[in-house]
Every structure is written in structure tokens, then in C-alpha cells.
Design a protein around this motif. Structure first.
Motif, mmCIF file in Angstrom:
data_model
loop_
_atom_site.group_PDB
_atom_site.id
_atom_site.type_symbol
_atom_site.label_atom_id
_atom_site.label_comp_id
_atom_site.label_asym_id
_atom_site.label_seq_id
_atom_site.Cartn_x
_atom_site.Cartn_y
_atom_site.Cartn_z
ATOM 1 N N UNK A 38 -5.956 7.110 3.741
ATOM 2 C CA UNK A 38 -5.779 5.981 2.825
ATOM 3 C C UNK A 38 -5.114 4.781 3.514
ATOM 4 N N UNK A 39 -4.049 4.958 4.307
ATOM 5 C CA UNK A 39 -3.500 3.791 5.029
ATOM 6 C C UNK A 39 -4.500 3.160 5.986
ATOM 7 N N UNK A 40 -5.334 3.994 6.632
ATOM 8 C CA UNK A 40 -6.342 3.428 7.533
ATOM 9 C C UNK A 40 -7.364 2.615 6.746
ATOM 10 N N UNK A 41 -7.734 3.106 5.566
ATOM 11 C CA UNK A 41 -8.684 2.351 4.733
ATOM 12 C C UNK A 41 -8.056 1.063 4.226
ATOM 13 N N UNK A 61 3.727 0.744 0.614
ATOM 14 C CA UNK A 61 2.680 1.443 -0.142
ATOM 15 C C UNK A 61 2.460 2.841 0.425
ATOM 16 N N UNK A 62 2.482 2.968 1.753
ATOM 17 C CA UNK A 62 2.303 4.284 2.386
ATOM 18 C C UNK A 62 3.471 5.197 2.038
ATOM 19 N N UNK A 63 4.690 4.654 2.005
ATOM 20 C CA UNK A 63 5.838 5.480 1.627
ATOM 21 C C UNK A 63 5.709 5.980 0.187
ATOM 22 N N UNK A 109 5.652 9.883 -1.068
ATOM 23 C CA UNK A 109 6.528 10.453 -2.087
ATOM 24 C C UNK A 109 5.732 11.304 -3.088
ATOM 25 N N UNK A 110 4.483 10.923 -3.322
ATOM 26 C CA UNK A 110 3.629 11.758 -4.172
ATOM 27 C C UNK A 110 3.332 13.093 -3.503
ATOM 28 N N UNK A 111 3.124 13.060 -2.184
ATOM 29 C CA UNK A 111 2.906 14.312 -1.449
ATOM 30 C C UNK A 111 4.166 15.169 -1.498
#
Length: 761
Positions: free
Chosen positions: A521-524, A556-558, A562-564
């Protein structure tokens, strides 16, 4: 004022050197208004300004000064553009009012000229009558004879002139008719001056000329409005009408002619069944903006860059663009957006923006109009697409086997390399639902990425975050015995989730979520950054924009991670409860394990308690599974094992009933129970340390609960240190247990024989 000065495209602004000569004005961090003060004065002298700045400068400083002035010019133009856009509606409205007033003034001038001629004719007639009354009879006869002869000649000319003018109008010889009208006006003025016509004849001639002028104007207006009139013929008719003194009307008719022709073309295309979808959009878009471009060329050729006409052209172009956008909205975008067809919407906008860019060279910046008109459709399509992601993920999660595999053939590749072998080797393993989720997000961000000017990267990332949150909730509910089932599935139409029965399937849930959140997702999301691909023509301003937006994406990645963490905590809680409780709900990790040991008179066979043996076996098994699933992401596997171990030990440290029974129960903790408790804790620390997942927090918690247990024994009057063996004894027993439970029961001293739960991680 030119069209370019009314609507101009934004120019990139670069920084100016902070050391331009020795001038404090140029060196200071002044605002644009302060920097322009020197140039706003009515007394400003360019030569004196340059002389004052450059007389003590060397060549390098003069070059810096020139660069500064150029940048200041660009900044001033940018500021003017912003001011125009900020008050654009009022500016256009005022320009139209000025155009109307100009037309009314012209009509009033013509009317006043006619009235003036009438009054002057009456005055001259009265003067001539009084002159005749005082003149001798003989002279009256001579003058009357001469005057009648002159009037007769002028009257004959007037008759011939009007007949000729009617013929020219009938034969549509516009240029000759214009010349004849000009000649007639000159003759009328000369007749008034020389008194070669009676006042009634002058009035009659002037009225006839005005009538023929109006007839020619109506004829030209009809010609302009004819669908067959175009090109040179159209411009000639418009120019002729302008020469007749009706410029505002001629310009309005010019734009109306282009509008009617455009409407006719669009109607014929819509009725044709040969074009649809993107082909229809491209054709209509090209037709609309080429018509606007042609209208701009015609307006410039006939009227030049007069502000009133330029403003009317811009207003007309904006209206045509809005009508075009409304047409696409009704017939293409509305249905596509409702169905979540984001790609259809974005492709439509890109086609229109491509044609808009061709008009910017003419000073017509219509891209903001397109973006403003299409933004609601894009937002609607984005919302529908995000709902589609959630529904598709939920549908696949209901049938997912939670087995990781490489992408199916024909699936979207995650690697950008050109080497097939490298690409296949770098492809991650995901389950079916995770592949679908990632593919849909990839498509979403690819479609949104080119529409940078709409500033939709924030809403798009927020939407992806919400979709990922929903997907993580599905993964949590795939864990057997999850306590979040109902609350996590709120809002889902399909609440059925395929359960991950085996430990391998359950670890696969974590592999799905961690790979999506950490990498895919971060790469996208990088596709939303301007010029995110490797390009050499990146301007300094755009490079700065990218750097400024990186913190937002890092945050946004953090949030994704946190969801993971929420999924990982649920995973650890589930497996910790499996160890601590039996299937019937009875607690296995209770105080009786240790308090009953001192009732036996025999020396126990020292070995870690069964519950901690089971914990070690489970962690070893999960480490083996994780080594296959988290290739290249060993840190996540280590943290997973660390958190699972901490969950069990923290539960023990916080279990009030356990400590209440040990500290205040009928059977106090004795020396043997303390020794077993100490051995269990040392066993946990030893296998965690060898597996490289012993955290400082876990180590401190274990030391604290050992100290608490020692205090309980000391409170009974027994010296706990006199009954506890040396630390080496606990380490030896724990090491033997690790080897036996690992199937490597070789009791040598070689530490290389010890199998770590995460030795392969």
C-alpha cells in the motif's frame, strides 16, 4: 488589456538568491508587496533605479540583480493572476456592463447626431428665409434661379445615390455598400456646410442613409447567423458590421455563430451510433475546444485585444466549457461514477485536460473550469469505488482458504523490474482476498494519481485507510474465538468470514496484513506524488512538493501499521487464552501448580511446568511457520513471538486471583513451589533469549514477579535464598528442557546443539 492578461496560466516560482549585490532590500526576507513598493510609485524612473543599483556592482552582482528582477516580474504576474481569479466573477460582470454601456453610448451618439442635423437644418432654413425677406426683388430672382439650379443637381445626385445603394445591398456587395454609405455621410456634411440642399432634402437624405445602414446591418447579422457562413466569409461579415458602428453586436453574433455550429455538430454526434464511451468523449472534446480556439482566433483577428471583447470571449468560453462538462456528466459520468467506474471518469477528465492545454497558449486557461465541473463526479466515483473494495474483499474473505501463494497468472505484477525471473522472485505471497484488495487499491491510486490538480490524494488515502481497516476487521474475525466478531463486522452486508482453523492459516492472516501495510500500500501511494517515477526533468519546485508531502504519507503508513498491531494483538490474545484456559473454560495457569508441591514429601522431578512447555512448543512451531511466510521481514516475526510471550507473562503478572491465592490463600507458597516458579520463569527467559525475542519489558516483568514470589515466601518466615539453588542450576535444567522439547536431547556442553525457536528467522 489582452486575453493573456485576463486569464493566464500559473507559472512556477523559484527561489531568488539571498545575496544580490549589497542591497539590503534584495537580501531581506520581504513580502512581495514590500518588494514591489519601489515600482508602484508614479515617479518611478527605470534608468535611475538600475543606475542606483548597479553603479557599485561587479558583473556577477549585476547578473544576480537581473535574475532578481526577472523573478520579481514572474512573482508580480503570478500575484496579478491570483487577484484576477479572486475577483473573476465581478471582473467579468463589470466588463459585460461596460460593453453594454459602450453599445448604448454608440446608439445615443448616432441618435444625437441625427437630432443635431435636424436642428441645424431647421436653423439654417430659418436664416435663409430671413435673408430672402430683406433682399431686393431683383436680387431674389437671381439667387432663386442659381439656388434652384444647385438644388436640382444635388437632388438628382441624391436620387441616383439611393438607387445605387439599394442595388448594392440587393446584390450583397458589402464593401461597395460600405464605401457608398461613407460617401453619402460625407456628402450630407458638405451639403449642410455649403447649403446646397434644402433642410427637408438633407433630412430626407440622412434618413434614407440611416435606413439603408440599418438594412445592411440586418443583412450582415443574418449572414453571420447562417450555419454555412464560416472562415473568411464570417470574419468579413463581422468586420463589416463592426465598421457600421455596432461592434458589441457583431462580437456577440460571432460567438453565437460558433455556438450554433457547435450545437449542431454535437447533436449529430449524439444521434450517431458509431461512437460511444471514450471515443465519443474524445471526439466531442476535440470538437468543443477546437471551436473555442477558432472563436478566439476570429475574435482576435477582427477585434484585436480590446478588453471588452476579450472579457466577453472568456465568459463565452467558460460557459461553453461548463455546458460541455454538464453534457458529459449527464450522459457518461453519472452512470460511471455511480457504478464506481473511476477509470472512466479519470480518463474522461484527462482527455478534456489534454485539449484544454492547447488553448493555454492563447491565454484561455479552461482547465480550472473542467476540474471544478468534474470534481463532484470524481468524488462520487471514488466513494463508490471504495465501497466496491470493501464489498469485494468481504465476499472473497468468506471463501478464502487463507493459504499464501504467488500471484495467479495474468495478475497485476508488484515489481517494476523488466526481468521476468527477478519479477517472479520478488513477488510476495498473499491469500486470495489480499490479492484482490491490493489489486483494487493499485487501480484506484493509479487512476487518481494523474488528477493532481484536484487535490484528491488526501481523500483517496483516507478512503484506502478505511477500506484497509475494514479488511483487518475481517482478518480479526477469521481468528477462532475472536472477541471482536460483532463489532468488527458492523456495516458489512456479508458477515460470513472463512475461519482460519490452523496456526499456519492464522499466521497467514498476519502475513497478509503486514505485507499490505508495510510494502504494497505505501508503494502504491507513491503514485499520488507528482513525478513519482524516476524522471530527470523534475523542476526544483515539484521536487520540493514531493519532499513536503512525504511526511503525510509516512504518517499514513504508521496508521496502517497500527491496524496491523490490532490484528497482531488479537492473534496473541487468542493464542494466549488457548494456553491459559482449557476448552471447558477452566484456568490452567493457577496458583495450585505451585502451592500443592510442598504437600508432597518426595523430591519432585524438576522440569518446567506443562503450561510453559506448551508455550515453548507453540512458539517454536510458529517460528518455523513464520520463517516461511515472512521472508525478508524477519523483524515482524520476531515481534510477533515477543508479543505472544509477553501476553502470557503479563496475564500472569496481572492475575489478581493467582496472587491472592499465593499471598493470602490457605496453602501458602512454599520452598518447592518457589523453586518451580523460579524455574518456569528462567525457562521462559532462556528460550526467549535464545530465540532472540526476549524484550527488555518481558525481562523486567519476569524479574518483578520472581521478586514478588520471593517476598511471599519470606513473609512466612523462611529464608528464600537458603532454599533456592544457584542460578546455574536453573539455567542447566532449562537448557535440558529446551533440548528435550526440541527433539535434540543431546546433553553435551556444546551450545550449538541448542535449537532456537527463531533460529531460522
Amino acid at each position: 488589456m489582452s486575453i493573456t492578461s485576463i486569464v493566464t496560466t500559473a507559472q512556477p516560482r523559484t527561489s531568488v538568491s539571498s545575496s544580490i549585490g549589497d542591497s539590503a532590500e534584495l537580501e531581506g526576507n520581504l513580502t512581495l508587496s514590500d518588494r514591489l513598493k519601489a515600482f508602484k510609485s508614479s515617479q518611478f524612473d527605470p534608468d535611475a533605479y538600475v543606475t542606483s543599483k548597479s553603479q557599485h556592482m561587479n558583473e556577477k552582482e549585476i547578473r544576480h540583480l537581473c535574475s532578481y528582477l526577472v523573478e520579481l516580474k514572474k512573482a508580480s504576474a503570478e500575484e496579478m493572476r491570483r487577484c484576477v481569479y479572486a475577483n473573476y466573477a465581478a471582473f467579468i460582470r463589470t466588463s459585460k456592463e461596460i460593453s453594454v454601456l459602450e453599445g448604448q453610448l454608440l446608439s445615443m451618439r448616432n441618435l444625437l447626431a441625427t437630432q443635431s442635423a435636424l436642428v441645424q437644418g431647421l436653423a439654417e432654413g430659418a436664416r435663409i428665409d430671413s435673408l430672402f425677406a430683406v433682399t431686393e426683388d431683383s436680387d431674389d430672382d437671381d439667387i432663386s434661379s442659381l439656388k434652384n439650379e444647385g438644388l436640382s443637381n444635388m437632388e438628382n445626385w441624391s436620387v441616383e445615390f439611393l438607387e445605387t445603394l439599394e442595388v448594392l445591398l440587393a446584390e450583397r456587395r458589402v464593401d461597395e455598400a460600405l464605401a457608398a454609405l461613407e460617401e453619402g455621410q460625407n456628402t450630407v456634411r458638405e451639403a449642410k456646410h455649403r447649403c446646397t440642399l434644402s433642410r427637408s432634402a438633407i433630412f430626407s437624405l440622412q434618413s434614407a442613409i440611416s435606413e439603408q445602414r440599418q438594412k445592411l446591418a440586418d443583412q450582415l447579422a443574418g449572414t453571420i447567423c447562417q450555419p454555412s457562413t464560416r472562415g473568411v466569409e464570417l470574419r468579413s461579415a463581422v468586420l463589416a458590421l463592426k465598421k457600421l458602428g455596432d461592434g458589441p453586436r457583431s462580437h456577440t453574433l460571432l460567438l453565437k455563430s460558433h455556438h450554433q455550429r457547435l450545437q449542431s455538430y454535437v447533436q449529430s454526434l449524439r444521434s450517431s451510433s458509431s461512437l460511444s464511451g471514450g471515443a465519443l468523449t474524445a471526439t466531442v472534446s476535440q470538437l468543443v475546444f477546437s471551436t473555442i480556439a477558432q472563436a478566439a482566433r476570429d475574435s482576435l483577428a477582427v477585434f484585436g485585444e480590446e478588453p471588452a471583447y476579450s472579457s466577453e470571449l472568456v465568459t463565452w468560453a467558460v460557459k461553453e466549457t461548463e455546458d460541455f462538462a454538464l453534457l458529459l456528466e449527464r450522459h457518461i459520468l453519472a452512470s460511471a461514477a455511480a457504478a464506481g467506474g473511476l477509470r472512466v471518469v479519470t480518463e474522461t477528465i484527462q482527455i478534456c485536460l489534454g485539449h484544454c492545454s492547447l488553448l493555454e497558449a492563447r491565454g484561455l486557461a479552461l482547465s480550472p473550469v473542467i476540474l471544478r465541473s468534474f470534481r463532484p463526479s470524481v468524488e462520487h466515483a471514488l466513494s463508490a469505488y471504495l465501497k466496491r473494495i470493501e464489498k469485494s474483499s468481504a465476499a472473497l474473505a468468506a471463501a478464502d482458504d487463507w493459504l499464501l501463494a504467488y500471484p495467479p497468472s495474468g495478475a497485476r505484477p508488484f515489481s517494476s523490474t523488466n526481468s521476468l525471473n527477478t519479477a517472479v522472485g520478488s513477488q510476495p505471497k498473499l491469500s486470495t482476498s489480499a490479492y484482490k484488495f491490493n489489486a483494487l487499491v493499485q487501480e484506484l491510486l493509479e487512476d487518481i494519481g494523474p488528477l493532481e490538480n484536484l487535490k484528491l490524494d488526501g481523500p483517496a488515502l483516507d478512503g484506502v485507510f478505511q477500506a484497509f481497516n475494514s479488511y483487518v476487521s475481517l482478518l480479526i474475525n477469521a481468528l477462532p474465538g475472536s472477541t471482536e466478531n460483532e463489532e468488527n463486522l458492523e456495516g458489512f452486508t456479508n458477515k460470513i468470514v472463512s475461519m482460519a482453523e490452523t496456526e499456519s492459516q492464522q499466521v497467514a492472516l498476519l502475513a497478509n496484513a503486514s505485507l499490505l501495510a508495510d510494502e504494497l500500500l505505501p508503494r502504491a501511494a507513491l503514485k499520488l506524488l507528482p513525478l513519482s517515477s524516476n524522471r530527470m526533468d523534475m523542476t526544483p519546485r515539484r521536487a520540493s512538493d514531493r519532499q513536503n508531502r512525504f511526511p503525510e504519507q509516512r504518517e499514513w503508513k504508521r496508521k496502517l501499521q497500527r491496524l496491523v498491531d490490532r490484528l497482531r494483538d488479537s492473534f496473541c490474545r487468542t493464542h494466549a487464552l488457548d494456553i491459559i484456559f482449557t476448552e471447558d473454560g477452566e484456568i490452567r495457569l493457577n496458583a495450585e501448580i505451585y502451592t500443592f508441591m510442598d504437600e508432597s514429601m518426595e523430591e519432585p522431578e524438576w522440569f518446567p511446568s506443562p503450561i510453559f512447555q506448551e508455550l515453548f512448543i507453540k512458539l517454536t512451531r510458529m517460528a518455523s511457520i513464520a520463517s516461511d511466510m515472512f521472508v525478508g521481514r524477519e523483524r515482524f516475526a520476531t515481534i510477533l513471538l515477543m508479543r505472544l510471550t509477553e501476553t502470557v507473562i503479563l496475564w500472569l503478572a496481572d492475575d489478581q486471583s493467582f496472587w491472592a491465592e499465593i499471598e493470602e490463600g490457605p496453602k501458602p507458597l512454599g520452598p518447592l513451589g518457589l523453586q518451580q516458579f523460579y524455574l518456569d520463569m528462567e525457562f521462559v527467559m532462556l528460550f526467549s533469549s535464545q530465540g532472540r525475542y526476549l524484550s527488555r519489558n518481558l525481562q523486567q516483568v519476569i524479574k518483578n514477579i520472581i521478586a514478588r514470589a520471593i517476598e511471599v515466601v519470606a513473609a512466612t518466615g523462611i529464608d528464600p535464598y537458603s532454599v533456592l539453588p544457584e542460578d546455574d542450576w536453573f539455567a542447566e535444567i532449562a537448557q535440558i528442557a529446551i533440548k528435550m522439547l526440541s527433539g535434540k536431547a543431546t546433553f553435551g556442553d556444546d551450545e550449538e546443539d541448542v535449537i532456537s525457536p527463531t533460529a531460522s528467522v
